[in-house]
Design a protein around this motif. Structure first.
Motif, PDB file in Angstrom:
ATOM      1  N   SER A 174       0.839  -1.192   0.000  1.00  0.00           N
ATOM      2  CA  SER A 174       0.000   0.000   0.000  1.00  0.00           C
ATOM      3  C   SER A 174       0.874   1.241   0.000  1.00  0.00           C
ATOM      4  CB  SER A 174      -0.903   0.005   1.241  1.00  0.00           C
ATOM      5  OG  SER A 174      -0.117   0.192   2.387  1.00  0.00           O
ATOM      6  N   LYS A 175       0.232   2.389  -0.225  1.00  0.00           N
ATOM      7  CA  LYS A 175       0.983   3.627  -0.308  1.00  0.00           C
ATOM      8  C   LYS A 175       1.620   4.004   1.019  1.00  0.00           C
ATOM      9  CE  LYS A 175      -1.719   5.542  -4.119  1.00  0.00           C
ATOM     10  NZ  LYS A 175      -2.585   6.637  -4.583  1.00  0.00           N
ATOM     11  N   THR A 176       1.071   3.488   2.112  1.00  0.00           N
ATOM     12  CA  THR A 176       1.627   3.813   3.409  1.00  0.00           C
ATOM     13  C   THR A 176       2.726   2.849   3.807  1.00  0.00           C
ATOM     14  OG1 THR A 176      -0.014   2.433   4.516  1.00  0.00           O
ATOM     15  CG2 THR A 176      -0.568   4.745   4.207  1.00  0.00           C
ATOM     16  N   GLY A 177       2.962   1.810   3.011  1.00  0.00           N
ATOM     17  CA  GLY A 177       3.987   0.829   3.347  1.00  0.00           C
ATOM     18  C   GLY A 177       3.520  -0.178   4.377  1.00  0.00           C
ATOM     19  N   ARG A 178       2.252  -0.131   4.754  1.00  0.00           N
ATOM     20  CA  ARG A 178       1.745  -1.054   5.749  1.00  0.00           C
ATOM     21  C   ARG A 178       1.311  -2.362   5.082  1.00  0.00           C
ATOM     22  NH1 ARG A 178      -0.378   0.107  10.796  1.00  0.00           N
ATOM     23  NH2 ARG A 178       0.440   2.007  11.688  1.00  0.00           N
ATOM     24  N   HIS A 179       0.994  -3.324   5.925  1.00  0.00           N
ATOM     25  CA  HIS A 179       0.507  -4.603   5.461  1.00  0.00           C
ATOM     26  C   HIS A 179      -0.781  -4.414   4.667  1.00  0.00           C
ATOM     27  CE1 HIS A 179      -0.377  -8.853   5.524  1.00  0.00           C
ATOM     28  NE2 HIS A 179      -1.560  -8.585   6.005  1.00  0.00           N
ATOM     29  N   ASP A 180      -0.952  -5.175   3.610  1.00  0.00           N
ATOM     30  CA  ASP A 180      -2.109  -5.078   2.731  1.00  0.00           C
ATOM     31  C   ASP A 180      -3.282  -5.814   3.367  1.00  0.00           C
ATOM     32  OD1 ASP A 180      -3.997  -5.371   0.691  1.00  0.00           O
ATOM     33  OD2 ASP A 180      -2.454  -5.270  -0.851  1.00  0.00           O
ATOM     34  N   VAL A 181      -4.259  -5.073   3.864  1.00  0.00           N
ATOM     35  CA  VAL A 181      -5.383  -5.673   4.575  1.00  0.00           C
ATOM     36  C   VAL A 181      -6.249  -6.493   3.624  1.00  0.00           C
ATOM     37  CG1 VAL A 181      -6.933  -3.690   4.339  1.00  0.00           C
ATOM     38  CG2 VAL A 181      -7.213  -5.244   6.270  1.00  0.00           C
ATOM     39  N   VAL A 182      -6.327  -6.099   2.348  1.00  0.00           N
ATOM     40  CA  VAL A 182      -7.151  -6.847   1.398  1.00  0.00           C
ATOM     41  C   VAL A 182      -6.595  -8.258   1.212  1.00  0.00           C
ATOM     42  CG1 VAL A 182      -8.010  -6.931  -0.972  1.00  0.00           C
ATOM     43  CG2 VAL A 182      -7.861  -4.733   0.229  1.00  0.00           C
ATOM     44  N   GLN A 183      -5.279  -8.371   1.035  1.00  0.00           N
ATOM     45  CA  GLN A 183      -4.686  -9.690   0.861  1.00  0.00           C
ATOM     46  C   GLN A 183      -4.750 -10.508   2.149  1.00  0.00           C
ATOM     47  OE1 GLN A 183      -4.004 -10.928  -2.063  1.00  0.00           O
ATOM     48  NE2 GLN A 183      -4.638  -8.977  -2.941  1.00  0.00           N
ATOM     49  N   ASP A 184      -4.621  -9.836   3.283  1.00  0.00           N
ATOM     50  CA  ASP A 184      -4.776 -10.542   4.557  1.00  0.00           C
ATOM     51  C   ASP A 184      -6.193 -11.093   4.684  1.00  0.00           C
ATOM     52  OD1 ASP A 184      -3.446 -10.669   7.565  1.00  0.00           O
ATOM     53  OD2 ASP A 184      -5.634 -10.471   7.618  1.00  0.00           O
ATOM     54  N   PHE A 185      -7.161 -10.305   4.238  1.00  0.00           N
ATOM     55  CA  PHE A 185      -8.574 -10.710   4.298  1.00  0.00           C
ATOM     56  C   PHE A 185      -8.790 -12.014   3.533  1.00  0.00           C
ATOM     57  CE2 PHE A 185     -12.842 -10.500   2.372  1.00  0.00           C
ATOM     58  CZ  PHE A 185     -13.640 -10.361   3.503  1.00  0.00           C
ATOM     59  N   PHE A 186      -8.292 -12.084   2.300  1.00  0.00           N
ATOM     60  CA  PHE A 186      -8.502 -13.298   1.507  1.00  0.00           C
ATOM     61  C   PHE A 186      -7.671 -14.464   2.029  1.00  0.00           C
ATOM     62  CE2 PHE A 186      -9.858 -10.065  -1.641  1.00  0.00           C
ATOM     63  CZ  PHE A 186     -11.166 -10.500  -1.758  1.00  0.00           C
ATOM     64  N   ALA A 187      -6.490 -14.189   2.535  1.00  0.00           N
ATOM     65  CA  ALA A 187      -5.688 -15.266   3.116  1.00  0.00           C
ATOM     66  C   ALA A 187      -6.379 -15.834   4.358  1.00  0.00           C
ATOM     67  CB  ALA A 187      -4.301 -14.758   3.474  1.00  0.00           C
ATOM     68  N   THR A 188      -7.005 -14.960   5.150  1.00  0.00           N
ATOM     69  CA  THR A 188      -7.723 -15.411   6.339  1.00  0.00           C
ATOM     70  C   THR A 188      -8.940 -16.227   5.952  1.00  0.00           C
ATOM     71  OG1 THR A 188      -6.965 -13.467   7.573  1.00  0.00           O
ATOM     72  CG2 THR A 188      -8.859 -14.654   8.455  1.00  0.00           C
ATOM     73  N   LEU A 189      -9.698 -15.792   4.933  1.00  0.00           N
ATOM     74  CA  LEU A 189     -10.823 -16.583   4.447  1.00  0.00           C
ATOM     75  C   LEU A 189     -10.362 -17.948   3.946  1.00  0.00           C
ATOM     76  CD1 LEU A 189     -12.976 -13.977   2.457  1.00  0.00           C
ATOM     77  CD2 LEU A 189     -13.417 -14.909   4.726  1.00  0.00           C
ATOM     78  N   SER A 190      -9.173 -17.988   3.354  1.00  0.00           N
ATOM     79  CA  SER A 190      -8.673 -19.245   2.804  1.00  0.00           C
ATOM     80  C   SER A 190      -8.399 -20.278   3.889  1.00  0.00           C
ATOM     81  CB  SER A 190      -7.401 -18.995   1.987  1.00  0.00           C
ATOM     82  OG  SER A 190      -7.661 -18.151   0.875  1.00  0.00           O
ATOM     83  N   THR A 191      -8.189 -19.835   5.125  1.00  0.00           N
ATOM     84  CA  THR A 191      -7.959 -20.782   6.220  1.00  0.00           C
ATOM     85  C   THR A 191      -9.222 -21.561   6.564  1.00  0.00           C
ATOM     86  OG1 THR A 191      -8.478 -19.170   7.974  1.00  0.00           O
ATOM     87  CG2 THR A 191      -6.203 -19.256   7.192  1.00  0.00           C
ATOM     88  N   LEU A 192     -10.374 -21.132   6.028  1.00  0.00           N
ATOM     89  CA  LEU A 192     -11.631 -21.830   6.293  1.00  0.00           C
ATOM     90  C   LEU A 192     -11.814 -23.048   5.394  1.00  0.00           C
ATOM     91  CD1 LEU A 192     -13.960 -18.721   6.694  1.00  0.00           C
ATOM     92  CD2 LEU A 192     -12.969 -20.140   8.501  1.00  0.00           C
TER      93      LEU A 192
END
Length: 382
Positions: A202-220
């Motif tokens: 992201s522009k702020t250099g922080r972790h990408d919450v969108v990709q974290d969201f899909f990775a977390t859903l994938s754990t289901l």
């Protein structure tokens, strides 16, 4: 059937997550997930039925509907369309998302209604650390609401809402059906490592919450992946301070179209966006916020964030431990006034001569603002 209820909360990347979902519904369905997206005001479509008082209606809802009853009738229609789609499609996984779910004082009706169609309900939420959430909340209230300094929470009066937002869902679905992630976390969990590998920074250099969201859903049990669509990028600190001074000139009608167009111009001006973002320069300000939030953070760390980066806890000194309780911050009128003065001085310190020059040159433009943009009428009332 299984439904994931993404409840936000506010200021944890929900708009970017929803933008990614809305941009790729066919691809999401190809991967075995159905995302319900109402064309008009989707973030309110399923949430509004659970409101119990007209005072709970947001300005957007009050603008569109003449009464709470009318708003709830529209929400009931949305529910019926949603439930008809579920019965017709029988998706392996269904996803609904609204940061306003976390604002429900009692989500019982929401969960009960979902149980009509789904045998399994999982609630997904993100937690943002108190001082970071405070800065983001300031920006939203100054930029979006047009709040004056007198209406803003100071670091001393800011209430960290995360426990209040998550605990009702915990009581309804149980801890085994809650997925809670640390917004902006750098913790190296398995889901996050997978997300980071696929993420676009992201522009702020922080972790990408969108990709974290899909990775977390994938754990289901069902792998999901979509491109990121970032939205609601933050404005530089100097722009926020400048807009705060502009808010003092607003009348009771609040922000208007011309102000909105002006902010759009600032958002797309590279010289403006290169200015520093809003960050604390005085450590005493976030210390006040963290001290107020310590009980909630301790509960959230213990309940949801085992194995993840914890929310910050103000370390007690030995005297506090001996007393058996942590001292509460001084909330006397002089202390509150002092905290508000510190807030003003911190914000106004962002208006350096160089920053003011950059902002002014962007505002006093040689071109008219966005005259080529098509006019969009608000959606009609049902």
């Amino acid at each position: 059937m299984h439904v994931v209820v993404h409840i936000g909360p506010y200021k944890t990347g929900s708009t970017s997550i929803q933008a990614s979902l809305r941009a790729n519904p066919e691809e999401l369905w190809r991967q075995g997930c159905y995302y319900f997206d109402e064309p008009h005001m989707p973030e309110f479509a399923l949430q509004t039925l659970a409101l119990t008082d007209a005072a709970q209606m947001t300005p957007d809802l009050r603008h569109r509907f003449p009464s709470l009853a009318a708003a709830k009738a529209w929400s009931e229609d949305c529910w019926q369309r949603f439930e008809a789609q579920i019965q017709a499609r029988r998706p392996p996984l269904t996803l609904i998302s609204s940061e306003h779910f976390s604002g429900l004082s009692d989500p019982t009706l929401l969960i009960q209604r979902l149980r009509r169609s789904f045998a399994r309900i999982t609630v997904l939420a993100y937690l943002r650390e108190p001082a970071d959430l405070y800065c983001s909340t300031l920006q939203q209230r100054i930029r979006g609401n047009g709040d004056r300094l007198s209406a803003l929470p100071s670091p001393l009066s800011f209430f960290y809402p995360a426990r209040k937002q998550l605990e009702p869902f915990l009581n309804l679905v149980g801890p085994e059906n809650m997925l809670v992630r640390r917004f902006g976390s750098s913790a190296a969990t398995a889901a996050e490592a997978a997300a980071t590998a696929a993420a676009t920074p992201s522009k702020t250099g922080r972790h990408d919450v969108v990709q974290d969201f899909f990775a977390t859903l994938s754990t289901l049990g069902r792998p999901l992946s979509l491109p990121s669509h970032h939205a609601n990028e933050t404005l530089p600190a100097a722009v926020i301070a400048w807009v705060l001074s502009l808010n003092e000139t607003l009348d009771e009608q609040g922000p208007g179209a011309a102000r909105h167009l002006l902010l759009e111009r600032l958002e797309i001006t590279p010289e403006v966006q290169a200015l520093p973002k809003l960050r604390f320069s005085d450590p005493s300000l976030p210390a006040l916020i963290d001290a107020n939030a310590r009980p909630a953070c301790a509960w959230l760390n213990q309940t949801f964030l085992q194995g993840q980066e914890p929310l910050p806890l103000v370390p007690p000194d030995l005297a506090d431990l001996a007393a058996g309780d942590l001292p509460r911050p001084d909330r006397s009128p002089p202390a509150l006034a002092e905290a508000r003065a510190h807030l003003r001085d911190w914000l106004l310190s962002q208006l350096t001569p160089e920053a003011v020059q950059v902002i002014s040159r962007a505002i006093v433009s040689l071109e008219p603002p966005h005259l080529d943009l098509p006019h969009q009428d608000p959606p009609p009332c049902p």
